[in-house]
Design a protein around this motif. Structure first.
Motif, mmCIF file in Angstrom:
data_model
loop_
_atom_site.group_PDB
_atom_site.id
_atom_site.type_symbol
_atom_site.label_atom_id
_atom_site.label_comp_id
_atom_site.label_asym_id
_atom_site.label_seq_id
_atom_site.Cartn_x
_atom_site.Cartn_y
_atom_site.Cartn_z
ATOM 1 N N UNK A 303 0.843 -1.199 0.000
ATOM 2 C CA UNK A 303 0.000 0.000 0.000
ATOM 3 C C UNK A 303 0.879 1.250 0.000
ATOM 4 N N UNK A 304 1.892 1.250 0.862
ATOM 5 C CA UNK A 304 2.799 2.401 0.932
ATOM 6 C C UNK A 304 3.537 2.601 -0.382
ATOM 7 N N UNK A 305 3.906 1.498 -1.033
ATOM 8 C CA UNK A 305 4.596 1.589 -2.325
ATOM 9 C C UNK A 305 3.690 2.195 -3.385
ATOM 10 N N UNK A 306 2.430 1.757 -3.395
ATOM 11 C CA UNK A 306 1.487 2.282 -4.388
ATOM 12 C C UNK A 306 1.257 3.778 -4.174
ATOM 13 N N UNK A 307 1.145 4.179 -2.932
ATOM 14 C CA UNK A 307 0.936 5.598 -2.641
ATOM 15 C C UNK A 307 2.152 6.440 -3.054
ATOM 16 N N UNK A 308 3.338 5.932 -2.749
ATOM 17 C CA UNK A 308 4.558 6.664 -3.127
ATOM 18 C C UNK A 308 4.673 6.776 -4.641
ATOM 19 N N UNK A 309 4.338 5.685 -5.323
ATOM 20 C CA UNK A 309 4.407 5.718 -6.791
ATOM 21 C C UNK A 309 3.406 6.712 -7.352
ATOM 22 N N UNK A 312 4.757 10.015 -7.268
ATOM 23 C CA UNK A 312 5.955 10.219 -8.072
ATOM 24 C C UNK A 312 7.252 10.007 -7.328
ATOM 25 N N UNK A 313 7.183 9.441 -6.118
ATOM 26 C CA UNK A 313 8.399 9.196 -5.338
ATOM 27 C C UNK A 313 8.881 7.780 -5.646
ATOM 28 N N UNK A 314 9.646 7.660 -6.705
ATOM 29 C CA UNK A 314 10.065 6.341 -7.177
ATOM 30 C C UNK A 314 10.978 5.638 -6.169
ATOM 31 N N UNK A 315 11.855 6.384 -5.516
ATOM 32 C CA UNK A 315 12.775 5.781 -4.550
ATOM 33 C C UNK A 315 12.017 5.161 -3.378
ATOM 34 N N UNK A 316 11.072 5.919 -2.829
ATOM 35 C CA UNK A 316 10.262 5.401 -1.708
ATOM 36 C C UNK A 316 9.431 4.202 -2.153
ATOM 37 N N UNK A 317 8.872 4.305 -3.350
ATOM 38 C CA UNK A 317 8.065 3.199 -3.873
ATOM 39 C C UNK A 317 8.897 1.926 -4.004
ATOM 40 N N UNK A 318 10.139 2.073 -4.462
ATOM 41 C CA UNK A 318 11.013 0.910 -4.629
ATOM 42 C C UNK A 318 11.385 0.309 -3.276
#
Length: 334
Positions: A303-309, A312-318
């Motif tokens: 969920x956190x990855x989807x929100x970060x993506x 536009x926060x690719x680093x956090x999403x990864x």
């Protein structure tokens, strides 16, 4: 294969101990009949006991109890081996329950009040043994499906696992219904009536019933928890597909749905473990609780990855994606 294989050879000595009272009771009755004949008292069918009852009634009660005590010994032995995951042979004890009921149905003489109470108690004993026998055979028959479902879940064969889990849940639900139907009989068995006759141990009946109900409840809970795991896995897979398609809001929804189902699985397994089921089902429940815990953690990271993506926060999403995958791998190691 374990299925229905508990040798009626519980040791002869063990069954003999259970029936010790029956043997002595029958002998006393025969002696009384002989004495009555010698005194010109006529046939045994019209002999009466000191309390005013009929000896024919006492003989029928003793014979019925003898069948039920033997049935309980065989059933308890099979349950103990099943609970310990040991090999056994068991063909069921329905014939003994039928024989016990036939003994009572064949009574022609008028029982005394004390004998009528005893007959009613023995009829309740018959119902308990019949229900336990049917429930146990159901549990033994469906246990391979429970084991296959766990394997299918581990191998991510979710369609096959779902069918197996549904079968286990339905079958164990029927067994629960059968056992609950005689709960009142079990609770109302009277030691003052039964234990004065032919070595009936009311505590032993209740212990065997409680063990079987605990086993049945444990397998039913396991099926329900695994059903939630499967639904959660399906939703998590859908979330990944959505995330790969850059549909982050839809992915978040699927991951949250997965987390809810994993959480429900964990709650079901934990509640079942808190009830302290027999060892036979404890291990599978512990694995399910372990898996669900890690998978809840995984969905939180997804969920956190989807929100970060989506932001536009690719680093956090990864980073969150990596943490999610680690939690999924941890679930596989349970």
């Amino acid at each position: 294969m374990r299925r229905r294989s508990y040798l009626r050879g519980l040791s002869t000595a063990a069954v003999g101990l259970v029936l010790a009272g029956c043997s002595s009771g029958g002998s006393d009755g025969d002696d009384g009949a002989t004495d009555g004949d010698a005194a010109g008292g006529g046939g045994g069918a019209t002999d009466t006991t000191a309390s005013g009852g009929n000896r024919e009634v006492d003989r029928a009660i003793a014979a019925a109890i003898g069948e039920l005590n033997t049935a309980l010994a065989e059933l308890s032995g099979a349950q103990d081996r099943f609970a310990a995951d040991e090999s056994f042979e068991f063909a069921g004890v329905a014939d003994r329950a039928d024989a016990a009921r036939s003994e009572l149905d064949g009574i022609e003489s008028e029982p005394s009040d004390e004998q009528a109470t005893a007959v009613a108690q023995v009829r309740a004993y018959v119902r308990v043994v019949e229900a336990m026998n049917g429930a146990f055979l159901t549990l033994v028959d469906v246990e391979p499906d429970a084991a296959d479902a766990e394997t299918a879940i581990r191998d991510e064969e979710y369609d096959r696992a779902e069918g197996l889990v549904t079968n286990v849940e339905n079958a164990t639900g029927e067994a629960q219904t059968r056992l609950e139907a005689v709960r009142g009989d079990v609770e109302n068995l009277r030691a003052d009536v039964l234990e004065s006759r032919d070595s009936v141990e009311v505590s032993r009946i209740r212990e065997a019933y409680a063990q079987l109900l605990s086993l049945t409840n444990g397998f039913h809970a396991l099926a329900g928890a695994n059903g939630d795991l499967i639904a959660g896995r399906t939703a998590m897979s859908a979330g990944r597909d959505r995330a790969d398609a850059n549909e982050y809001a839809a992915a978040e929804t699927e991951f949250e749905r997965a987390g809810d189902r994993f959480g429900a699985a964990g709650e079901t397994a934990t509640a079942a473990l808190d009830a302290r089921p027999p060892e036979r089902v404890t291990g599978p429940l512990q694995r399910t609780a372990c898996r669900s815990g890690h998978l809840v953690t995984a969905t939180e990271h997804f969920v956190a990855s989807a929100r970060a993506a989506a932001d536009g926060d690719r680093s956090e999403a990864a980073d969150e994606q990596e943490a999610a995958e680690e939690a999924v791998n941890a679930a596989e190691d349970c």
